[in-house]
Design an enzyme around this catalytic site. Structure first.
Site, mmCIF file in Angstrom:
data_model
loop_
_atom_site.group_PDB
_atom_site.id
_atom_site.type_symbol
_atom_site.label_atom_id
_atom_site.label_comp_id
_atom_site.label_asym_id
_atom_site.label_seq_id
_atom_site.Cartn_x
_atom_site.Cartn_y
_atom_site.Cartn_z
ATOM 1 N N ARG A 179 2.616 -4.873 2.247
ATOM 2 C CA ARG A 179 3.143 -5.690 3.340
ATOM 3 C C ARG A 179 4.050 -6.789 2.786
ATOM 4 N NH1 ARG A 179 3.158 -3.401 7.989
ATOM 5 N NH2 ARG A 179 4.432 -2.371 6.427
ATOM 6 N N SER A 201 0.425 -1.109 10.536
ATOM 7 C CA SER A 201 1.161 -0.194 9.670
ATOM 8 C C SER A 201 2.660 -0.132 9.951
ATOM 9 C CB SER A 201 0.585 1.220 9.804
ATOM 10 O OG SER A 201 0.882 1.759 11.086
ATOM 11 N N LYS A 202 3.129 -0.870 10.953
ATOM 12 C CA LYS A 202 4.532 -0.711 11.355
ATOM 13 C C LYS A 202 5.484 -1.451 10.408
ATOM 14 C CE LYS A 202 3.470 1.907 14.818
ATOM 15 N NZ LYS A 202 2.002 1.957 14.753
ATOM 16 N N HIS A 203 6.784 -1.294 10.643
ATOM 17 C CA HIS A 203 7.800 -1.841 9.737
ATOM 18 C C HIS A 203 7.648 -3.348 9.545
ATOM 19 C CE1 HIS A 203 9.491 2.017 11.050
ATOM 20 N NE2 HIS A 203 10.193 1.998 9.925
#
Length: 412
Positions: free
Chosen positions: A22, A196-198
């Site tokens: 992240r 989990s996204k961009h």
């Protein structure tokens, strides 16, 4: 004859489940301190969520943006804005998260599924057209894995039938289609800020539109349909509380500044993996829709000859790479909630009842979805995030090639 192999030290890949994969840093912490220091964590009184909405709208070039609690909430707000009547139908993809489907049922409509192209795993204008009936109210198109559906053909089809198009861009943040930001092409666009996204706020979602009526409907629905700022506000219709908190808003503002780098890094490393795997027999690299950019939420391969489960097993046991054979265990229409119509009590509503009187049974027969069945049988989804380096990608490429070779040798 077996191949002699040199033992390779296992490498720990960055994961989007924790800080290793992240982009959190001092920027998020600084804004969180400001939010906490203000003592205002509710977005109706605070400033961070509204600021994020403004920034996001500017980035996409849209007139209306509402931040909500999740990607599921975003889809729910979009479906509510469409305002289907009980028993109406909304077409979606059978390869998607259940959170993009259950909002259809909560609004009294029926999820109808279009088949997908077995290679790209996304719906097409042709597969959607086959599912349109007199009860169809809207189409939800899922931009899967970061690849974009062919929107021109879909929008033209929707225009012919006077249907609303909702873009589920949860996995395609910052993707482009013929120069246009994904999410701004359909009538309503939905995004996710899940872990989990961009970019992420842990959980979170966004709804965008250029239509003032849809913009107001979404804004109302996400806040119990209370007309803030209206001359005589009231709770105008049945709605929920999907407001984002100021803590999420603060993180979102900081994360948005990192989106371009995140996407570029994912694309750069995806290009490198493609170069490493190019020419591997019976391995098909990710599709990229003509005229579109792929933003690689995940990186997937289509293995045309090899058992994806066997390859995934070798990757896990020999290389500690947690891939996802088939992506989802089964298509959405085979899940119990839909297959058995487990909705409200024992009513099976809205599948059954007066709202569906005289209507044919909804088709959830796997035989009607050959593209879906074939596509899932051959897809291997690899973990992916913006913290991958060339070293990580080279290790992954070596592992994939070796895993495929091992499986092929074992089947000789």
């Amino acid at each position: 004859m077996s191949t002699m192999r040199v033992e390779v030290a296992k490498m720990q890949l960055p994961t989007d489940a924790n800080a290793s994969g992240r982009t959190f840093g001092i920027e998020e912490l600084d804004l969180l301190r400001q939010a906490l220091g203000s003592g205002t964590l509710n977005c109706t009184k605070g400033t961070f969520v509204s600021h994020f909405e403004k920034l996001f709208a500017q980035r996409l070039g849209v007139a209306h943006c509402t931040a909500v609690t999740s990607g599921t909430a975003a889809i729910h707000c979009a479906v509510a804005a469409v305002n289907p009547n009980p028993g109406d139908e909304i077409i979606s993809s059978p390869i998607t998260d259940m959170g993009a489907i259950t909002p259809i049922l909560y609004q009294g409509a029926i999820p109808v599924f279009a088949d997908v192209d077995p290679s790209s795993l996304v719906v097409t204008a042709e597969t959607i057209a086959a599912r349109i009936t007199r009860r169809t109210k809207a189409i939800i198109v899922t931009h899967l894995f970061g690849n974009v559906c062919d929107m021109d053909a879909i929008m033209e089809l929707a225009k012919q039938h006077n249907l609303v198009v909702i873009e589920d861009a949860a996995q395609a943040l910052d993707a482009k289609y013929k120069g246009k930001p994904v999410g701004s092409i359909g009538h309503i666009g939905c995004f996710s800020l899940q872990q989990s996204k961009h970019i992420t706020t842990g959980e979170g979602g966004i709804v965008v539109t250029n239509d003032p009526a849809f913009g107001r409907a979404v804004r109302l629905f996400h806040d119990k349909a209370w007309g803030y700022g209206d001359p005589r506000p009231d709770h105008y219709f049945l709605a929920l509380n999907y407001r984002m908190t100021e803590l999420q808003g603060a993180v979102a503002v900081a994360q948005l500044d990192k989106l371009a780098w995140s996407v570029q890094q994912r694309q750069k490393m995806a290009d490198r993996l493609a170069e490493k795997l190019e020419g591997t027999a019976n391995v098909q690299l990710p599709d990229v829709t003509p005229g579109a950019t792929h933003v690689y939420w995940k990186y997937y391969l289509r293995l045309t000859k090899d058992n994806v489960g066997d390859v995934a097993k070798v990757l896990r046991e020999e290389y500690d790479i947690a891939s996802a054979p088939r992506y989802i265990v089964k298509p959405a229409f085979m899940c119990e909630v839909l297959r058995d119509k487990r909705t409200f009590g024992t009513s099976h509503w809205p599948y059954e009842g007066e709202c569906r009187a005289g209507e044919p049974e909804v088709d959830y027969d796997p035989a009607s979805f050959p593209g879906t069945v074939d596509g899932l049988a051959h897809v291997l989804v690899l973990p992916w995030n913006e913290r991958y380096t060339e070293e990580h990608v080279d290790y992954m490429a070596m592992a994939i090639i070796d895993a495929i070779e091992r499986v092929r040798e074992s089947n000789v």
